[in-house]
Write an enzyme that holds these catalytic residues in place. Sequence first.
Site, PDB file in Angstrom:
ATOM      1  N   ASN A   1      37.746  40.648  40.354  1.00  0.00           N
ATOM      2  CA  ASN A   1      38.480  40.426  39.104  1.00  0.00           C
ATOM      3  C   ASN A   1      38.070  39.061  38.544  1.00  0.00           C
ATOM      4  O   ASN A   1      38.512  38.025  39.028  1.00  0.00           O
ATOM      5  CB  ASN A   1      39.987  40.462  39.381  1.00  0.00           C
ATOM      6  CG  ASN A   1      40.800  40.134  38.138  1.00  0.00           C
ATOM      7  OD1 ASN A   1      40.284  40.200  37.010  1.00  0.00           O
ATOM      8  ND2 ASN A   1      42.066  39.791  38.322  1.00  0.00           N
TER       9      ASN A   1
ATOM     10  N   LYS B   1      38.757  37.831  35.678  1.00  0.00           N
ATOM     11  CA  LYS B   1      39.759  37.273  34.753  1.00  0.00           C
ATOM     12  C   LYS B   1      39.071  36.785  33.467  1.00  0.00           C
ATOM     13  O   LYS B   1      38.091  37.380  33.038  1.00  0.00           O
ATOM     14  CB  LYS B   1      40.547  36.163  35.433  1.00  0.00           C
ATOM     15  CG  LYS B   1      41.055  36.554  36.815  1.00  0.00           C
ATOM     16  CD  LYS B   1      42.059  35.583  37.351  1.00  0.00           C
ATOM     17  CE  LYS B   1      42.388  35.910  38.789  1.00  0.00           C
ATOM     18  NZ  LYS B   1      43.555  35.234  39.286  1.00  0.00           N
TER      19      LYS B   1
ATOM     20  N   HIS C   1      48.707  43.346  36.354  1.00  0.00           N
ATOM     21  CA  HIS C   1      48.395  42.103  37.084  1.00  0.00           C
ATOM     22  C   HIS C   1      49.519  41.095  36.832  1.00  0.00           C
ATOM     23  O   HIS C   1      50.055  41.019  35.718  1.00  0.00           O
ATOM     24  CB  HIS C   1      47.050  41.542  36.611  1.00  0.00           C
ATOM     25  CG  HIS C   1      46.539  40.471  37.522  1.00  0.00           C
ATOM     26  ND1 HIS C   1      47.029  39.182  37.482  1.00  0.00           N
ATOM     27  CD2 HIS C   1      45.627  40.493  38.517  1.00  0.00           C
ATOM     28  CE1 HIS C   1      46.412  38.457  38.416  1.00  0.00           C
ATOM     29  NE2 HIS C   1      45.561  39.231  39.052  1.00  0.00           N
TER      30      HIS C   1
ATOM     31  N   GLU D   1      49.519  38.051  36.279  1.00  0.00           N
ATOM     32  CA  GLU D   1      49.292  37.100  35.179  1.00  0.00           C
ATOM     33  C   GLU D   1      49.708  37.721  33.845  1.00  0.00           C
ATOM     34  O   GLU D   1      50.232  37.027  32.970  1.00  0.00           O
ATOM     35  CB  GLU D   1      47.816  36.663  35.171  1.00  0.00           C
ATOM     36  CG  GLU D   1      47.536  35.710  36.328  1.00  0.00           C
ATOM     37  CD  GLU D   1      46.099  35.720  36.830  1.00  0.00           C
ATOM     38  OE1 GLU D   1      45.224  36.287  36.162  1.00  0.00           O
ATOM     39  OE2 GLU D   1      45.866  35.154  37.911  1.00  0.00           O
TER      40      GLU D   1
ATOM     41  N   GLU E   1      49.750  42.324  45.696  1.00  0.00           N
ATOM     42  CA  GLU E   1      49.347  40.944  45.461  1.00  0.00           C
ATOM     43  C   GLU E   1      50.591  40.059  45.383  1.00  0.00           C
ATOM     44  O   GLU E   1      51.223  39.970  44.313  1.00  0.00           O
ATOM     45  CB  GLU E   1      48.601  40.827  44.142  1.00  0.00           C
ATOM     46  CG  GLU E   1      47.340  41.642  44.063  1.00  0.00           C
ATOM     47  CD  GLU E   1      46.380  41.043  43.041  1.00  0.00           C
ATOM     48  OE1 GLU E   1      45.353  40.519  43.454  1.00  0.00           O
ATOM     49  OE2 GLU E   1      46.687  41.076  41.851  1.00  0.00           O
TER      50      GLU E   1
ATOM     51  N   GLY F   1      45.574  32.762  43.683  1.00  0.00           N
ATOM     52  CA  GLY F   1      44.974  31.498  43.229  1.00  0.00           C
ATOM     53  C   GLY F   1      45.580  30.255  43.862  1.00  0.00           C
ATOM     54  O   GLY F   1      45.359  29.148  43.375  1.00  0.00           O
TER      55      GLY F   1
ATOM     56  N   SER G   1      44.148  35.091  47.187  1.00  0.00           N
ATOM     57  CA  SER G   1      43.413  34.055  47.931  1.00  0.00           C
ATOM     58  C   SER G   1      42.552  34.617  49.067  1.00  0.00           C
ATOM     59  O   SER G   1      42.479  34.032  50.146  1.00  0.00           O
ATOM     60  CB  SER G   1      44.382  33.003  48.471  1.00  0.00           C
ATOM     61  OG  SER G   1      45.011  32.326  47.395  1.00  0.00           O
TER      62      SER G   1
END
Length: 252
Positions: A6, A8, A96, A98, A168, A174, A211
């Site tokens: 991914n 992003k 996701h 985000e 996730e 991250g 991560s």
Amino acid sequence: MLFIANWKMNMLPAQSLDWCLGNKQELADLGADENIEVVICPSFVSLHQVKGILSLMPGVALGAQDCSAHAQGAFTGQVSAAMLAEVGADYCIVGHSERRHHLAESNELVAEKVRRLVEMQIRAISCVGETSAQFEQQLTYDVLQAQLGPVLKVLAHQKPARLVFAYEPVWSIGTGKVAEPDYIASVVSWLHELWQEQLPDSGALVAYGGSVTEENAAQLGRIQGLGGFLIGSASLNFQKFKNIVHLGSSAL
Ligand code: PEP
């Protein structure tokens, strides 16, 4: 085992092409292993060009990072599942964290996106996961149940192509913090049970994201029932990504 890169909102179109072309043979070799499928998820604007390269590589698929919940029409700036299908996307990430966080995407909206993808026979990669506060309060399973409820409802009326559920933990994305393998294993097993109970023929696969690096891929790859990885920042560097693929699949 599935390895999803991914990217992003990183990598300009020229950089995306460089990543693929500069590592063409090694990328093709990864996909040539019958136990491995690689999915590259660049920005929308790079999908077409990246597909041009990946289409010559069996075992290396193209994924989008999102799609519209609508089939077509007056939705400025959105990209439909039909558009993704025409450009050759095999997979698409939805839900996701985000997007849930920055764009306030609801569980119902994510479920509509899954509906559109299934209609176009694109494999949905549905992301779920709890925040750090929810983890502390031991609410993980309640959160996952709430996130997946609307998706399950949609899928009960459709015959989905192979689905992917990406667990996730938001606190792991991250951050360099990775959930304990035993903890991930129990979530993976819970997700499998949920699918077998509610959608017995879906052939769902459960992936982990958060991560993932060269340092932890081998250990995570040994988790029972885990079918793949969603890899963010480490996938921007081809050598790191390649090592994760090798290490993560070495327990097979
Ligand atoms: C992600 O973007 O889904 C992700 C897991 O990112 P990272 O690997 O950087 O934590």
